[in-house]
Design a protein around this motif. Structure first.
Motif, PDB file in Angstrom:
ATOM      1  N   ASN A  32       0.856  -1.183   0.000  1.00  0.00           N
ATOM      2  CA  ASN A  32       0.000   0.000   0.000  1.00  0.00           C
ATOM      3  C   ASN A  32       0.892   1.233   0.000  1.00  0.00           C
ATOM      4  O   ASN A  32       1.943   1.242   0.640  1.00  0.00           O
ATOM      5  CB  ASN A  32      -0.898   0.021   1.235  1.00  0.00           C
ATOM      6  CG  ASN A  32      -1.846  -1.158   1.279  1.00  0.00           C
ATOM      7  OD1 ASN A  32      -2.688  -1.315   0.399  1.00  0.00           O
ATOM      8  ND2 ASN A  32      -1.720  -1.984   2.310  1.00  0.00           N
ATOM      9  N   LYS A  44      -4.025   7.129   1.186  1.00  0.00           N
ATOM     10  CA  LYS A  44      -3.612   5.741   1.045  1.00  0.00           C
ATOM     11  C   LYS A  44      -4.097   5.185  -0.286  1.00  0.00           C
ATOM     12  O   LYS A  44      -5.283   5.272  -0.609  1.00  0.00           O
ATOM     13  CB  LYS A  44      -4.161   4.892   2.198  1.00  0.00           C
ATOM     14  CG  LYS A  44      -3.744   3.421   2.132  1.00  0.00           C
ATOM     15  CD  LYS A  44      -4.272   2.632   3.326  1.00  0.00           C
ATOM     16  CE  LYS A  44      -3.874   1.159   3.258  1.00  0.00           C
ATOM     17  NZ  LYS A  44      -4.346   0.388   4.424  1.00  0.00           N
ATOM     18  N   ASP A  46      -3.776   1.756  -3.222  1.00  0.00           N
ATOM     19  CA  ASP A  46      -3.375   0.359  -3.377  1.00  0.00           C
ATOM     20  C   ASP A  46      -2.202   0.269  -4.353  1.00  0.00           C
ATOM     21  O   ASP A  46      -1.728   1.283  -4.880  1.00  0.00           O
ATOM     22  CB  ASP A  46      -4.556  -0.515  -3.818  1.00  0.00           C
ATOM     23  CG  ASP A  46      -5.111  -0.167  -5.195  1.00  0.00           C
ATOM     24  OD1 ASP A  46      -4.408   0.497  -5.994  1.00  0.00           O
ATOM     25  OD2 ASP A  46      -6.262  -0.562  -5.487  1.00  0.00           O
ATOM     26  N   LYS A  52      -7.687   4.789  -1.853  1.00  0.00           N
ATOM     27  CA  LYS A  52      -8.584   3.984  -1.021  1.00  0.00           C
ATOM     28  C   LYS A  52      -9.110   4.765   0.186  1.00  0.00           C
ATOM     29  O   LYS A  52     -10.295   4.731   0.482  1.00  0.00           O
ATOM     30  CB  LYS A  52      -7.850   2.733  -0.528  1.00  0.00           C
ATOM     31  CG  LYS A  52      -7.251   1.873  -1.635  1.00  0.00           C
ATOM     32  CD  LYS A  52      -8.303   1.237  -2.519  1.00  0.00           C
ATOM     33  CE  LYS A  52      -9.047   0.140  -1.799  1.00  0.00           C
ATOM     34  NZ  LYS A  52     -10.013  -0.561  -2.684  1.00  0.00           N
TER      35      LYS A  52
END
Length: 254
Positions: A32, A44, A46, A52
């Protein structure tokens, strides 16, 4: 003695690009990616570069450090307010703690430890301290003035299973064991940043990523195929995130 193992031969390729300007980048061991924006917002993503979660907190000023070594327990440190905030994997707050509650502490660096512990560097006592999950003291090192004959000015801390690493401002990286015992000063200096992955220290040297093994003293070098000036690189399990002025490039050799 530093053993140079030469250039790593695996060819890195770009797998994604995040078109977001950021101040800093971090990668956890699940690949991440976390970006710190100019507005002190933590984003954040992926491994494919999809946003996300996001987190912001205007109560404590600027973020001094972000530790993502435990993806389920992201540790934020706001030095000006002597405040630590712990987030879960969705960037929701789990807990927070003010070091200002203890008038004897002056914390200048924080690192995530095992079993939900924290390592801190207390500038007032010139020592490393390990705090339990309930923020009580478990381990304390000797006063580092006894070793260096000066007050240590900590810039960053990072911890692995076996060691704690403390970067001194404008100087090198100090290695301690898991009981706070001083081991050595590593033969690497002039670092702007570094991170720990599987007990290996990774740091940037120009457009090269250097990986240094503090137990075997071996070093490898890998060129990062990014044409723009690189300000930071963060290493995960299979992903390397490269920060430039206007975007973050996600690289992999798989």
């Amino acid at each position: 003695m530093l053993l140079d193992c030469g250039i790593a031969h695996a060819q890195l390729k770009q797998v994604a690009k995040i078109d977001t300007a950021a101040k800093a980048v971090y990668v956890d061991n699940l690949d991440n990616i976390y970006l710190l924006s100019a507005r002190e917002e933590l984003l954040k993503y992926d491994a494919k570069g999809k946003l996300k979660w996001r987190y912001s907190n205007s109560r404590f000023g600027k973020l001094h450090s972000v530790d993502v070594s435990d993806p389920l327990r992201v540790v934020l440190f706001y030095a000006d307010f002597q405040q630590v905030v712990v987030l879960n994997n969705n960037l929701n707050e789990i807990t927070s703690y003010s070091f200002a509650k203890n008038g004897n502490l002056l914390v200048s660096a924080v690192a995530s430890g095992n079993n939900s512990s924290l390592w801190i560097f207390d500038r007032a006592s010139n020592a490393l301290i390990k705090l339990s999950s309930s923020f009580t003291e478990d381990v304390r090192s000797a006063n580092l003035f006894q070793i260096f004959d000066e007050v240590v000015d900590a810039n960053k801390m990072a911890a692995s299973d076996q060691y704690v690493f403390l970067q001194r401002k404008h100087e090198g990286v100090l290695q301690f064991d898991r009981f706070g015992g001083y081991v050595r000063e590593l033969p690497i200096d002039s670092l702007s940043d570094f991170n720990i992955t599987s007990n290996v220290i990774a740091y940037l040297n120009g457009s090269d990523l250097i990986k240094y093994h503090p137990t075997t003293f071996e070093r490898s070098k890998q060129q990062l195929p990014v044409s723009l000036p690189i300000s930071q690189a963060a290493v995960g399990n299979k992903i390397i995130a490269v920060l430039t002025e206007k975007a973050v490039f996600l690289l992999s050799d798989n």
